[in-house]
Design a protein around this motif. Structure first.
Motif, PDB file in Angstrom:
ATOM      1  N   GLY A   1      32.009  28.556  29.193  1.00 10.09           N
ATOM      2  CA  GLY A   1      33.256  29.201  29.582  1.00 10.09           C
ATOM      3  C   GLY A   1      33.078  30.445  30.430  1.00 10.09           C
ATOM      4  N   THR A   2      34.153  31.227  30.490  1.00 15.58           N
ATOM      5  CA  THR A   2      34.206  32.411  31.356  1.00 15.58           C
ATOM      6  C   THR A   2      34.832  33.577  30.618  1.00 15.58           C
ATOM      7  OG1 THR A   2      34.492  31.006  33.312  1.00 15.58           O
ATOM      8  CG2 THR A   2      35.048  33.331  33.552  1.00 15.58           C
ATOM      9  N   LEU A   3      34.255  34.758  30.792  1.00 14.31           N
ATOM     10  CA  LEU A   3      34.822  36.019  30.320  1.00 14.31           C
ATOM     11  C   LEU A   3      35.142  36.851  31.547  1.00 14.31           C
ATOM     12  CD1 LEU A   3      35.443  38.271  28.249  1.00 14.31           C
ATOM     13  CD2 LEU A   3      32.992  38.826  28.263  1.00 14.31           C
ATOM     14  N   LEU A   4      36.414  37.151  31.746  1.00 13.42           N
ATOM     15  CA  LEU A   4      36.866  37.979  32.866  1.00 13.42           C
ATOM     16  C   LEU A   4      37.359  39.305  32.318  1.00 13.42           C
ATOM     17  CD1 LEU A   4      37.728  38.532  35.816  1.00 13.42           C
ATOM     18  CD2 LEU A   4      39.852  37.287  35.319  1.00 13.42           C
ATOM     19  N   ASN A   5      36.627  40.376  32.611  1.00 16.80           N
ATOM     20  CA  ASN A   5      37.001  41.706  32.147  1.00 16.80           C
ATOM     21  C   ASN A   5      37.705  42.457  33.270  1.00 16.80           C
ATOM     22  OD1 ASN A   5      35.939  41.387  29.578  1.00 16.80           O
ATOM     23  ND2 ASN A   5      33.956  42.274  30.100  1.00 16.80           N
ATOM     24  N   ILE A   6      38.914  42.959  32.993  1.00 16.84           N
ATOM     25  CA  ILE A   6      39.659  43.722  33.984  1.00 16.84           C
ATOM     26  C   ILE A   6      39.194  45.175  33.904  1.00 16.84           C
ATOM     27  CG2 ILE A   6      41.923  44.266  34.912  1.00 16.84           C
ATOM     28  CD1 ILE A   6      41.085  41.210  34.637  1.00 16.84           C
ATOM     29  N   LEU A   7      38.487  45.596  34.924  1.00 21.18           N
ATOM     30  CA  LEU A   7      37.926  46.941  34.976  1.00 21.18           C
ATOM     31  C   LEU A   7      38.763  47.795  35.928  1.00 21.18           C
ATOM     32  CD1 LEU A   7      34.208  45.757  35.103  1.00 21.18           C
ATOM     33  CD2 LEU A   7      35.504  46.501  33.102  1.00 21.18           C
ATOM     34  N   SER A   8      38.156  48.733  36.609  1.00 20.79           N
ATOM     35  CA  SER A   8      38.889  49.588  37.533  1.00 20.79           C
ATOM     36  C   SER A   8      37.898  50.313  38.429  1.00 20.79           C
ATOM     37  CB  SER A   8      39.717  50.614  36.750  1.00 20.79           C
ATOM     38  OG  SER A   8      40.277  51.580  37.625  1.00 20.79           O
ATOM     39  N   SER A   9      38.286  50.526  39.670  1.00 20.27           N
ATOM     40  CA  SER A   9      37.441  51.340  40.545  1.00 20.27           C
ATOM     41  C   SER A   9      37.347  52.765  40.019  1.00 20.27           C
ATOM     42  CB  SER A   9      37.979  51.332  41.979  1.00 20.27           C
ATOM     43  OG  SER A   9      39.313  51.824  42.019  1.00 20.27           O
TER      44      SER A   9
ATOM     45  N   GLY B   1      25.406  30.161  28.692  1.00 20.65           N
ATOM     46  CA  GLY B   1      26.056  29.622  29.886  1.00 20.65           C
ATOM     47  C   GLY B   1      27.418  30.202  30.180  1.00 20.65           C
ATOM     48  N   THR B   2      27.688  31.413  29.698  1.00 22.65           N
ATOM     49  CA  THR B   2      28.989  32.037  29.933  1.00 22.65           C
ATOM     50  C   THR B   2      28.972  32.848  31.221  1.00 22.65           C
ATOM     51  OG1 THR B   2      29.514  32.159  27.575  1.00 22.65           O
ATOM     52  CG2 THR B   2      30.704  33.659  29.024  1.00 22.65           C
ATOM     53  N   GLN B   3      29.923  32.564  32.072  1.00 20.67           N
ATOM     54  CA  GLN B   3      30.122  33.342  33.300  1.00 20.67           C
ATOM     55  C   GLN B   3      30.877  34.619  32.935  1.00 20.67           C
ATOM     56  OE1 GLN B   3      33.122  31.659  35.760  1.00 20.67           O
ATOM     57  NE2 GLN B   3      32.663  32.888  37.576  1.00 20.67           N
ATOM     58  N   VAL B   4      30.306  35.779  33.239  1.00 17.24           N
ATOM     59  CA  VAL B   4      30.953  37.062  32.949  1.00 17.24           C
ATOM     60  C   VAL B   4      31.318  37.721  34.273  1.00 17.24           C
ATOM     61  CG1 VAL B   4      30.734  39.322  31.872  1.00 17.24           C
ATOM     62  CG2 VAL B   4      29.717  37.318  30.769  1.00 17.24           C
ATOM     63  N   VAL B   5      32.614  37.927  34.473  1.00 14.96           N
ATOM     64  CA  VAL B   5      33.137  38.460  35.727  1.00 14.96           C
ATOM     65  C   VAL B   5      33.774  39.825  35.483  1.00 14.96           C
ATOM     66  CG1 VAL B   5      34.615  37.986  37.721  1.00 14.96           C
ATOM     67  CG2 VAL B   5      33.707  36.077  36.361  1.00 14.96           C
ATOM     68  N   GLY B   6      33.440  40.780  36.338  1.00 13.82           N
ATOM     69  CA  GLY B   6      34.092  42.085  36.298  1.00 13.82           C
ATOM     70  C   GLY B   6      35.048  42.207  37.468  1.00 13.82           C
ATOM     71  N   LEU B   7      36.314  42.485  37.193  1.00 15.52           N
ATOM     72  CA  LEU B   7      37.308  42.694  38.251  1.00 15.52           C
ATOM     73  C   LEU B   7      37.461  44.187  38.489  1.00 15.52           C
ATOM     74  CD1 LEU B   7      39.629  41.742  40.137  1.00 15.52           C
ATOM     75  CD2 LEU B   7      41.150  41.957  38.166  1.00 15.52           C
ATOM     76  N   MET B   8      37.112  44.632  39.682  1.00 20.45           N
ATOM     77  CA  MET B   8      37.225  46.036  40.059  1.00 20.45           C
ATOM     78  C   MET B   8      38.384  46.179  41.042  1.00 20.45           C
ATOM     79  SD  MET B   8      34.618  47.126  38.321  1.00 20.45           S
ATOM     80  CE  MET B   8      34.526  48.845  38.831  1.00 20.45           C
ATOM     81  N   VAL B   9      39.292  47.090  40.754  1.00 19.16           N
ATOM     82  CA  VAL B   9      40.465  47.264  41.605  1.00 19.16           C
ATOM     83  C   VAL B   9      41.016  48.669  41.413  1.00 19.16           C
ATOM     84  CG1 VAL B   9      42.042  46.355  39.837  1.00 19.16           C
ATOM     85  CG2 VAL B   9      42.681  46.189  42.272  1.00 19.16           C
ATOM     86  N   GLY B  10      41.700  49.166  42.436  1.00 24.03           N
ATOM     87  CA  GLY B  10      42.319  50.481  42.349  1.00 24.03           C
ATOM     88  C   GLY B  10      43.727  50.395  41.782  1.00 24.03           C
ATOM     89  N   MET B  11      44.671  51.043  42.428  1.00 21.51           N
ATOM     90  CA  MET B  11      46.042  51.086  41.920  1.00 21.51           C
ATOM     91  C   MET B  11      46.754  49.758  42.162  1.00 21.51           C
ATOM     92  SD  MET B  11      46.146  54.102  40.651  1.00 21.51           S
ATOM     93  CE  MET B  11      47.864  54.458  40.361  1.00 21.51           C
ATOM     94  N   ILE B  12      47.447  49.288  41.132  1.00 23.37           N
ATOM     95  CA  ILE B  12      48.196  48.040  41.196  1.00 23.37           C
ATOM     96  C   ILE B  12      49.666  48.350  40.937  1.00 23.37           C
ATOM     97  CG2 ILE B  12      48.368  45.675  40.331  1.00 23.37           C
ATOM     98  CD1 ILE B  12      45.558  46.038  39.143  1.00 23.37           C
TER      99      ILE B  12
END
Length: 249
Positions: free
Chosen positions: A131-139, A171-182
């Motif tokens: 599977g996949t773990l998507l962590n919502i991070l921040s710039s 086998g886990t896909q770990v994704v970090g989402l980096m983003v500024g102001m939403i």
């Protein structure tokens, strides 16, 4: 069983998604886009989950600051193969020099709570093909923002990278989402340019389906990442000048 490698480059067809903080602007967008991209089921998790007019969405009560609530959520969602760690708080009064109790409250959600969810669901992801773990991070993790929010996201960025190594063997896909102001209620108090939730979520899901490890979801974040190897004596004065301009808005 369909494995992660079978799914890369494809839509979310057939996947079972769990979104924390699903009532909020970004969380709501993660739920709706997952459905549009063909997800089989979406668990929409929140402290007080709302009703969804879709049979493929299952509201799930979840307070990520409660270990007992997380255990219950794991038992209720044993088929998850895509976990989106989105829940977070960012109080307007937040200050790194503020009351220690408030700093702890922010870390309890943004760091400890999110890490608790990731660790609790890791065996579920393993049982469902990795599977996949998507962590919502921040710039903000890379910026000298004087807030506990930024510090908590920096800590969770580090934890995300550690989880990628920790879960590699299953086998886990770990994704970090980096983003500024939403452009969500969380950022309503800031009069600055903002990315749309639709754009951020679309880029995140594209990253999931193409096997990305990190998604940089706006120009500011991409520019910031390109500067991280700059000499400290140059980088931090530049960063502080940008920050003073931001805080003046």
């Amino acid at each position: 069983m369909t494995t992660l490698s079978d799914k890369l480059g494809l839509s979310l067809s057939g996947r079972t998604v769990l979104v924390t903080g699903a009532n909020g602007g970004l969380g709501h967008e993660f739920v709706t886009q997952a459905l549009k991209r063909g997800a089989r089921k979406v668990y929409a998790a929140a402290r007080t989950p709302k009703s969804w007019n879709d049979a493929n969405v299952q509201p799930l009560p979840l307070d990520i600051t409660s270990a007992e609530a997380v255990i219950r959520a794991v038992a209720m969602a044993p088929d998850v193969d895509l976990l989106i760690n989105n829940a977070a708080i960012a109080p307007l009064s937040d200050s790194i020099s503020g009351p220690e109790d408030e700093l702890r409250r922010i870390f309890e959600t943004n760091f400890f709570g999110s890490l608790r969810v990731a660790n609790a669901f890791a065996p579920i992801l393993a049982a469902n093909g990795g599977g996949t773990l998507l962590n919502i991070l921040s710039s903000a993790a890379w910026i000298s923002m004087p807030t506990a929010y930024a510090a908590s996201k920096a800590a969770f960025w580090s934890a995300t990278n550690a989880l990628r190594f920790e879960l590699e063997g299953q086998g886990t896909q770990v994704v970090g989402l980096m983003v500024g102001m939403i452009d969500t209620p969380m950022a309503a108090g800031y009069d600055v340019p903002k990315s749309s939730p639709a754009s951020v979520v679309s880029q995140a899901y594209e990253g999931v389906t193409t096997g990305a490890l990190e998604v940089l979801a706006d120009d500011l974040t991409r520019d910031l990442k390109s500067r991280l190897n700059t000499k400290a004596e140059e980088f931090y004065p530049w960063m502080h000048a940008q920050l003073r301009t931001f805080l003046a808005h």
